[in-house]
Design an enzyme around this catalytic site. Structure first.
Site, PDB file in Angstrom:
ATOM      1  N   GLY A  28       0.907  -1.115  -0.165  1.00 43.70           N
ATOM      2  CA  GLY A  28      -0.031  -0.160  -0.064  1.00 43.70           C
ATOM      3  C   GLY A  28       0.690   1.074   0.079  1.00 43.70           C
ATOM      4  N   GLU A  80       1.535   1.750  -3.427  1.00 42.96           N
ATOM      5  CA  GLU A  80       0.490   2.216  -4.107  1.00 42.96           C
ATOM      6  C   GLU A  80      -0.099   3.592  -3.848  1.00 42.96           C
ATOM      7  OE1 GLU A  80      -1.562  -1.233  -2.632  1.00 42.96           O
ATOM      8  OE2 GLU A  80      -2.413  -1.612  -4.538  1.00 42.96           O
ATOM      9  N   GLU A 135       2.540  -8.226  -1.955  1.00 45.89           N
ATOM     10  CA  GLU A 135       1.306  -8.915  -1.579  1.00 45.89           C
ATOM     11  C   GLU A 135       1.293 -10.566  -1.944  1.00 45.89           C
ATOM     12  OE1 GLU A 135       1.436  -6.054  -2.987  1.00 45.89           O
ATOM     13  OE2 GLU A 135       0.433  -4.648  -1.888  1.00 45.89           O
TER      14      GLU A 135
HETATM   15  N1  COA Z   1       1.827  -3.998   8.717  1.00 51.66           N
HETATM   16  C1  COA Z   1       1.887  -4.080  10.251  1.00 51.66           C
HETATM   17  N2  COA Z   1       3.076  -4.079  10.751  1.00 51.66           N
HETATM   18  C2  COA Z   1       4.045  -3.872  10.269  1.00 51.66           C
HETATM   19  C3  COA Z   1       4.211  -3.794   8.585  1.00 51.66           C
HETATM   20  C4  COA Z   1       2.935  -3.853   7.925  1.00 51.66           C
HETATM   21  N3  COA Z   1       2.729  -3.699   6.825  1.00 51.66           N
HETATM   22  N4  COA Z   1       5.397  -3.472   8.563  1.00 51.66           N
HETATM   23  C5  COA Z   1       6.175  -3.469   9.417  1.00 51.66           C
HETATM   24  N5  COA Z   1       5.338  -3.522  10.582  1.00 51.66           N
HETATM   25  C6  COA Z   1       5.837  -3.769  11.892  1.00 51.66           C
HETATM   26  C7  COA Z   1       6.294  -5.012  12.404  1.00 51.66           C
HETATM   27  O1  COA Z   1       5.708  -5.939  12.550  1.00 51.66           O
HETATM   28  C8  COA Z   1       7.192  -4.517  13.561  1.00 51.66           C
HETATM   29  O2  COA Z   1       6.425  -4.523  14.600  1.00 51.66           O
HETATM   30  P1  COA Z   1       6.966  -4.957  16.172  1.00 51.66           P
HETATM   31  O3  COA Z   1       8.076  -4.211  16.397  1.00 51.66           O
HETATM   32  O4  COA Z   1       5.853  -4.591  16.929  1.00 51.66           O
HETATM   33  O5  COA Z   1       7.192  -6.432  15.809  1.00 51.66           O
HETATM   34  C9  COA Z   1       7.822  -3.140  13.172  1.00 51.66           C
HETATM   35  O6  COA Z   1       6.647  -2.680  12.173  1.00 51.66           O
HETATM   36  C10 COA Z   1       9.142  -2.931  12.610  1.00 51.66           C
HETATM   37  O7  COA Z   1       9.270  -3.733  11.459  1.00 51.66           O
HETATM   38  P2  COA Z   1      10.362  -5.102  11.293  1.00 51.66           P
HETATM   39  O8  COA Z   1       9.874  -6.208  10.556  1.00 51.66           O
HETATM   40  O9  COA Z   1      10.922  -5.348  12.970  1.00 51.66           O
HETATM   41  O10 COA Z   1      11.552  -4.283  10.615  1.00 51.66           O
HETATM   42  P3  COA Z   1      12.423  -4.743   9.909  1.00 51.66           P
HETATM   43  O11 COA Z   1      13.691  -3.654   9.646  1.00 51.66           O
HETATM   44  O12 COA Z   1      13.193  -6.080  10.313  1.00 51.66           O
HETATM   45  O13 COA Z   1      12.070  -5.174   8.204  1.00 51.66           O
HETATM   46  C11 COA Z   1      10.520  -4.686   6.402  1.00 51.66           C
HETATM   47  C12 COA Z   1      11.281  -4.080   7.787  1.00 51.66           C
HETATM   48  C13 COA Z   1       9.538  -3.471   5.931  1.00 51.66           C
HETATM   49  C14 COA Z   1      11.200  -5.477   5.408  1.00 51.66           C
HETATM   50  C15 COA Z   1       9.442  -5.674   7.228  1.00 51.66           C
HETATM   51  O14 COA Z   1       8.675  -4.780   8.194  1.00 51.66           O
HETATM   52  C16 COA Z   1       8.118  -5.969   6.066  1.00 51.66           C
HETATM   53  O15 COA Z   1       8.330  -6.939   5.633  1.00 51.66           O
HETATM   54  N6  COA Z   1       6.968  -5.579   6.412  1.00 51.66           N
HETATM   55  C17 COA Z   1       5.894  -5.750   5.723  1.00 51.66           C
HETATM   56  C18 COA Z   1       5.823  -5.387   4.352  1.00 51.66           C
HETATM   57  C19 COA Z   1       4.933  -5.766   3.519  1.00 51.66           C
HETATM   58  O16 COA Z   1       4.394  -7.068   3.133  1.00 51.66           O
HETATM   59  N7  COA Z   1       3.816  -4.985   3.019  1.00 51.66           N
HETATM   60  C20 COA Z   1       2.681  -5.311   2.318  1.00 51.66           C
HETATM   61  C21 COA Z   1       1.645  -5.446   3.202  1.00 51.66           C
HETATM   62  S1  COA Z   1       0.199  -5.736   1.901  1.00 51.66           S
END
Ligand code: COA
Length: 260
Positions: free
Chosen positions: A112, A115, A135
């Site tokens: 998102g 997007e 996704e």
């Molecule tokens: N929704 C909800 N929470 C999210 C999020 C999302 N899309 N992206 C990150 N967070 C949260 C994590 O759960 C974490 O929360 P916590 O500390 O309570 O566990 C916090 O944000 C920090 O993220 P973290 O994953 O620990 O950071 P990182 O540096 O290790 O990794 C990313 C960063 C962006 C690679 C990883 O967070 C990620 O893959 N996020 C999801 C991306 C995604 O799939 N987005 C599309 C959704 S449709």
């Protein structure tokens, strides 16, 4: 105006700066963020004093790391379709703005977040920015217009690769494929976005709005494609792969998909 997940500041030139502010969740878009973004853009539309809008994320790490995956737990197909329609309508409002909108992408722009960036009229990225439509790693498809806007912006081949692999691309690759207008150092991002906006708003205001309206008219109305995207987003939410993908993310482990 005061909000809980965004800040909206307007400077003395009439440049509105919307900062999405949930840094502890990498500025993930939950229902409140979407509502507040919608309110900010509708206010910007209605206020003559605002001449352009810049959207960014709080902190040095993320623009927006996607829709809030926490909200996906227990999502049924009907709610999922509604959620997609809601996000689509907020992002359509952004694309349809008749004042210029620049995304200042300060880190992760995923799902998102990507997007949101592509519904803005222009994008400037910091050199630590990363873009993806991940996704498919969750057993999902983009639901906020990504399947419609990304091919239009970067061409079908590059968009299909991003949408099918879910892989991240860095800022320089994003520049190469036309996903962003410019890449700058993180500490120059806001200044650089403001400089571009200042140039644009120094031009004839009515002409600026008319150009934006004409560009909008050059695209086929995306309504049918967006409807189809929302329906398919709902269908994806019925799969076991989706449940597995979301559980795996929340449990911080790799997903194992069964293809059903
Ligand atoms: N929704 C909800 N929470 C999210 C999020 C999302 N899309 N992206 C990150 N967070 C949260 C994590 O759960 C974490 O929360 P916590 O500390 O309570 O566990 C916090 O944000 C920090 O993220 P973290 O994953 O620990 O950071 P990182 O540096 O290790 O990794 C990313 C960063 C962006 C690679 C990883 O967070 C990620 O893959 N996020 C999801 C991306 C995604 O799939 N987005 C599309 C959704 S449709």
């Amino acid at each position: 105006m005061s909000f809980s997940t965004v800040r909206f500041d307007v400077d003395d030139q009439g440049i509105g700066l919307i900062t999405i502010s949930r840094p502890e969740k990498l500025n993930a878009l939950n229902a409140t963020v979407l509502d507040e973004l919608d309110e900010c853009f509708s206010a910007a539309n209605e206020t003559d004093d605002i001449r352009g809008v810049i959207v960014t994320g709080e902190g040095p790490k993320a623009f927006v790391a996607g829709a809030d995956i926490q909200e996906f737990a227990d999502l049924n197909p009907e709610d999922a379709e509604d959620m997609a329609r809601r996000g689509q309508s907020v992002f359509q409002r952004i694309e349809d703005m008749l004042i210029p909108v620049i995304a200042a992408v300060n880190g992760f722009a995923l799902g998102g977040g990507c997007e949101l960036a592509i519904s803005c009229h222009m994008r400037i990225a910091s050199d630590n920015a990363a873009f993806a439509q991940p996704e498919v790693n969750l057993g999902l498809i983009p639901g906020y217009g990504g399947t419609q806007r990304l091919p239009r912006l970067i061409g079908r081949g590059n968009a299909t690769e991003m949408l099918l692999t879910g892989d991240m691309i860095d800022a320089s690759r994003a520049y190469e494929i036309g996903l962003v207008n410019k890449v700058v150092a993180l500490d120059e991002l806001l200044e650089s976005s403001k400089t571009l906006m200042t140039t644009i708003i120094s031009r004839a205001p009515v002409a600026i709005s008319l150009v934006l309206e004409a560009i909008r008219a050059s695209y086929l109305p995306p309504d049918e494609g967006l409807r189809r995207e929302a329906t398919l987003f709902g269908q994806a939410c019925e799969t076991e792969d989706f449940k597995e993908g979301v559980s795996a993310f929340l449990e911080k482990r790799p997903a194992t998909f069964q293809g059903r």
